[in-house]
Design a protein around this motif. Structure first.
Motif, PDB file in Angstrom:
ATOM      1  N   GLU A 162       0.815  -1.094   0.134  1.00 43.53           N
ATOM      2  CA  GLU A 162      -0.181  -0.006   0.119  1.00 43.53           C
ATOM      3  C   GLU A 162       0.882   1.299  -0.011  1.00 43.53           C
ATOM      4  O   GLU A 162       0.372   2.427  -0.582  1.00 43.53           O
ATOM      5  CB  GLU A 162      -0.777  -0.169   1.364  1.00 43.53           C
ATOM      6  CG  GLU A 162      -2.079   1.086   1.135  1.00 43.53           C
ATOM      7  CD  GLU A 162      -3.252   0.715   2.139  1.00 43.53           C
ATOM      8  OE1 GLU A 162      -3.978   1.778   2.419  1.00 43.53           O
ATOM      9  OE2 GLU A 162      -2.809  -0.100   3.208  1.00 43.53           O
ATOM     10  N   SER A 163       2.100   1.154   0.484  1.00 45.15           N
ATOM     11  CA  SER A 163       3.063   2.219   0.611  1.00 45.15           C
ATOM     12  C   SER A 163       3.497   2.302  -1.005  1.00 45.15           C
ATOM     13  O   SER A 163       4.100   1.707  -1.707  1.00 45.15           O
ATOM     14  CB  SER A 163       4.140   1.960   1.428  1.00 45.15           C
ATOM     15  OG  SER A 163       5.202   3.151   1.524  1.00 45.15           O
ATOM     16  N   ASN A 310       2.947  -1.302  14.103  1.00 47.13           N
ATOM     17  CA  ASN A 310       1.849  -0.645  14.434  1.00 47.13           C
ATOM     18  C   ASN A 310       0.981  -0.465  13.234  1.00 47.13           C
ATOM     19  O   ASN A 310       1.242  -0.853  12.018  1.00 47.13           O
ATOM     20  CB  ASN A 310       2.218   1.115  14.618  1.00 47.13           C
ATOM     21  CG  ASN A 310       2.644   1.180  15.995  1.00 47.13           C
ATOM     22  OD1 ASN A 310       2.072   0.713  16.966  1.00 47.13           O
ATOM     23  ND2 ASN A 310       3.376   2.396  16.287  1.00 47.13           N
ATOM     24  N   SER A 311      -0.416  -0.558  13.252  1.00 47.87           N
ATOM     25  CA  SER A 311      -1.257  -0.051  12.245  1.00 47.87           C
ATOM     26  C   SER A 311      -1.089   1.425  11.763  1.00 47.87           C
ATOM     27  O   SER A 311      -0.518   2.145  12.283  1.00 47.87           O
ATOM     28  CB  SER A 311      -2.804  -0.320  12.456  1.00 47.87           C
ATOM     29  OG  SER A 311      -3.248   0.602  13.335  1.00 47.87           O
ATOM     30  N   PRO A 312      -1.422   1.611  10.445  1.00 48.77           N
ATOM     31  CA  PRO A 312      -1.346   3.245  10.164  1.00 48.77           C
ATOM     32  C   PRO A 312      -1.960   3.899  11.250  1.00 48.77           C
ATOM     33  O   PRO A 312      -1.455   5.118  11.518  1.00 48.77           O
ATOM     34  CB  PRO A 312      -2.081   3.329   8.761  1.00 48.77           C
ATOM     35  CG  PRO A 312      -1.794   1.851   8.427  1.00 48.77           C
ATOM     36  CD  PRO A 312      -1.929   1.085   9.555  1.00 48.77           C
ATOM     37  N   GLU A 313      -3.231   3.532  11.733  1.00 47.85           N
ATOM     38  CA  GLU A 313      -4.035   4.143  12.739  1.00 47.85           C
ATOM     39  C   GLU A 313      -3.028   4.281  13.960  1.00 47.85           C
ATOM     40  O   GLU A 313      -3.134   5.668  14.403  1.00 47.85           O
ATOM     41  CB  GLU A 313      -5.246   3.679  13.095  1.00 47.85           C
ATOM     42  CG  GLU A 313      -6.392   3.832  12.014  1.00 47.85           C
ATOM     43  CD  GLU A 313      -6.122   2.854  10.735  1.00 47.85           C
ATOM     44  OE1 GLU A 313      -6.572   3.030   9.695  1.00 47.85           O
ATOM     45  OE2 GLU A 313      -5.148   1.867  11.058  1.00 47.85           O
ATOM     46  N   ALA A 315       0.280   4.366  14.381  1.00 49.97           N
ATOM     47  CA  ALA A 315       1.228   4.946  13.876  1.00 49.97           C
ATOM     48  C   ALA A 315       1.080   6.384  13.851  1.00 49.97           C
ATOM     49  O   ALA A 315       1.768   7.403  14.328  1.00 49.97           O
ATOM     50  CB  ALA A 315       1.910   4.774  12.503  1.00 49.97           C
ATOM     51  N   LEU A 316      -0.065   6.740  13.499  1.00 52.82           N
ATOM     52  CA  LEU A 316      -0.366   8.537  13.667  1.00 52.82           C
ATOM     53  C   LEU A 316      -0.650   8.751  15.136  1.00 52.82           C
ATOM     54  O   LEU A 316      -0.435   9.854  15.175  1.00 52.82           O
ATOM     55  CB  LEU A 316      -2.024   8.351  13.087  1.00 52.82           C
ATOM     56  CG  LEU A 316      -1.840   8.677  11.435  1.00 52.82           C
ATOM     57  CD1 LEU A 316      -3.505   8.517  10.800  1.00 52.82           C
ATOM     58  CD2 LEU A 316      -1.102   9.854  10.938  1.00 52.82           C
ATOM     59  N   TRP A 327       3.428  13.676  11.379  1.00 53.34           N
ATOM     60  CA  TRP A 327       1.951  13.952  10.821  1.00 53.34           C
ATOM     61  C   TRP A 327       1.112  14.855  11.619  1.00 53.34           C
ATOM     62  O   TRP A 327       0.999  14.981  12.611  1.00 53.34           O
ATOM     63  CB  TRP A 327       1.195  12.598  10.992  1.00 53.34           C
ATOM     64  CG  TRP A 327       1.947  11.359  10.285  1.00 53.34           C
ATOM     65  CD1 TRP A 327       2.697  10.510  10.908  1.00 53.34           C
ATOM     66  CD2 TRP A 327       2.128  11.230   8.754  1.00 53.34           C
ATOM     67  NE1 TRP A 327       3.429   9.618  10.069  1.00 53.34           N
ATOM     68  CE2 TRP A 327       2.955   9.977   8.742  1.00 53.34           C
ATOM     69  CE3 TRP A 327       1.748  11.800   7.843  1.00 53.34           C
ATOM     70  CZ2 TRP A 327       3.428   9.541   7.412  1.00 53.34           C
ATOM     71  CZ3 TRP A 327       1.780  10.985   6.747  1.00 53.34           C
ATOM     72  CH2 TRP A 327       2.967  10.044   6.485  1.00 53.34           C
ATOM     73  N   GLN A 341       1.870  15.721   5.704  1.00 55.18           N
ATOM     74  CA  GLN A 341       3.054  14.871   6.137  1.00 55.18           C
ATOM     75  C   GLN A 341       4.144  15.954   6.180  1.00 55.18           C
ATOM     76  O   GLN A 341       4.204  16.940   5.703  1.00 55.18           O
ATOM     77  CB  GLN A 341       3.458  13.927   5.137  1.00 55.18           C
ATOM     78  CG  GLN A 341       3.786  14.517   3.804  1.00 55.18           C
ATOM     79  CD  GLN A 341       4.143  13.761   2.646  1.00 55.18           C
ATOM     80  OE1 GLN A 341       4.381  12.432   2.854  1.00 55.18           O
ATOM     81  NE2 GLN A 341       3.613  13.919   1.439  1.00 55.18           N
TER      82      GLN A 341
END
Length: 391
Positions: A162-163, A310-313, A315-316, A327, A341
């Protein structure tokens, strides 16, 4: 003062690689004029998910720029662009190789009106070679480079990351090339052409892998950083979550062994088979004995190289990412708070960031043309003819 303050950039970027490149330069202080087609502009403007009136992909890669809507398919539009180029320091474009040459806006044509200009072209595969005219996207570049192969796991298809690794690498490489050309021009007074390729931008991500292959070691499952060793791997914890160990150095591996009460494992860090696989299985079983939070607290107290997956959520919400501003949300005058970003460098302890919102299509057309001598009547005429759009 930011280091590129006073530099004017004509930005013909579209989508991720080019827009990221010019946002980096805008964050560093350059006056970036984003030149878009009046009929719709950068396709990222319409790409979902939306963040207000524009796509979130557009909002996160176009801050600190001014917007000019100009039709380059029309001769008079190209004439306007050449007047802009006379006053520019840098021109950036990421069309297919040679596309602007056919429009009379290639490097050789532009340098006739501005011999000192720095002209950067970011293409998929560069200005020459067998793939010069080949269309490709991130997944294709990663496949050709070998990156997808090394991300593949036994019995599974190569992944679809996805990245956007290739696009980001290409954009950063182009920014690096432009900055190098700026330094050269400061020293010599000479402009010049910068060619960057998205495909080439993957090279730094593959250096260690290719170093191994180029010294004769094949894909034999014994890569030091490819999951073959217990000291550098991903583990499932007792609560079904995951964490990583990155204990390549002896001191970190010994710290791990002390933390888990198994000093006897320390000598086996780089043991050959069959002990290597046996140790990996042993550590997997050990890590499943506690939940992720318990391991994190224990490893942190012992100085172990580790991280939660971490999930993206998650990580935020990471406390370090929040503290350092990696972020954030910018306050857009029309769209409310839009995702952003952070620039991945600090200058004298400060991370350059949000100064102005991503522009609406043609938002600054009138003021930009006025700066190079167009009067109100001329601008109105160009607007009526559809050659420009004023936001």
């Amino acid at each position: 003062m930011l280091p590129l303050t006073g530099y004017k950039i004509l930005d013909l970027s579209l989508r991720l690689p080019g827009s990221l490149c010019t946002q980096i330069l805008a964050d560093l202080g350059a006056d970036v004029v984003k030149v878009e087609d009046p009929g719709g502009g950068d396709p990222f403007r319409q790409t979902p998910p939306l963040a207000g009136s524009a796509g979130s992909f557009f909002q996160i890669t176009n801050r600190n720029k001014r917007g000019l809507a100009l039709d380059l398919k029309i001769q008079r539009g190209r004439e306007v662009f050449l007047r802009l180029a006379e006053k520019a320091d840098i021109l950036f474009e990421n069309f297919r190789a040679g596309a602007l040459d056919g429009m009379g806006l290639g490097y050789e044509q532009i340098r006739k009106v501005n011999p000192q200009i720095i002209y950067c072209s970011l293409t998929g595969f560069g200005p020459g070679g067998p793939y010069r005219d080949r269309p490709a996207h991130d997944l294709d570049f990663m496949a050709l480079s070998g990156l997808l192969h090394i991300l593949k796991r036994d019995g599974q298809l190569p992944p679809v990351p996805e990245s956007q690794i290739a696009g980001a690498g290409g954009g950063i490489s182009a920014a690096l090339g432009i900055l190098a050309a700026v330094v050269r021009r400061e020293r010599t007074g000479e402009g010049g052409r910068v060619d960057a390729a998205v495909f080439d931008g993957l090279v730094p991500f593959l250096g260690l892998v290719m170093a191994q292959r180029m010294t004769g070691e094949g894909d034999n499952g014994e890569s030091l950083v490819g999951g073959a060793y217990a000291c550098y791997n991903v583990y499932e914890t007792g609560d079904g979550k995951y964490l990583t160990l990155g204990c390549l150095e002896e001191k970190f591996w010994k710290a791990f062994c002390r933390a888990v009460g198994r000093d006897d494992l320390a000598p086996d860090q780089f043991a050959p088979e069959p002990r290597r696989s046996a140790l990996l299985d042993e550590v997997r079983a050990l890590i499943r004995q506690r939940n992720q939070r318990e391991w994190m607290e224990l490893f942190e107290s012992h100085g172990v190289c580790f991280a939660p997956v971490n999930s993206p959520e998650e990580a935020l919400q990471d406390r370090h990412a929040i503290h350092t501003g990696l972020w954030f949300r910018g306050k857009h005058p029309r769209d409310g708070e839009v995702p952003q970003q952070g620039l991945p460098v600090r200058l004298s302890g400060v991370r350059p960031g949000w100064r102005s919102h991503p522009p609406a299509l043609g938002e600054h057309t009138r003021e930009i043309l006025a700066e190079i001598g167009f009067d109100g009547a001329e601008i109105d005429d160009l607007t009526t003819l559809g050659i420009i759009r004023c936001g």
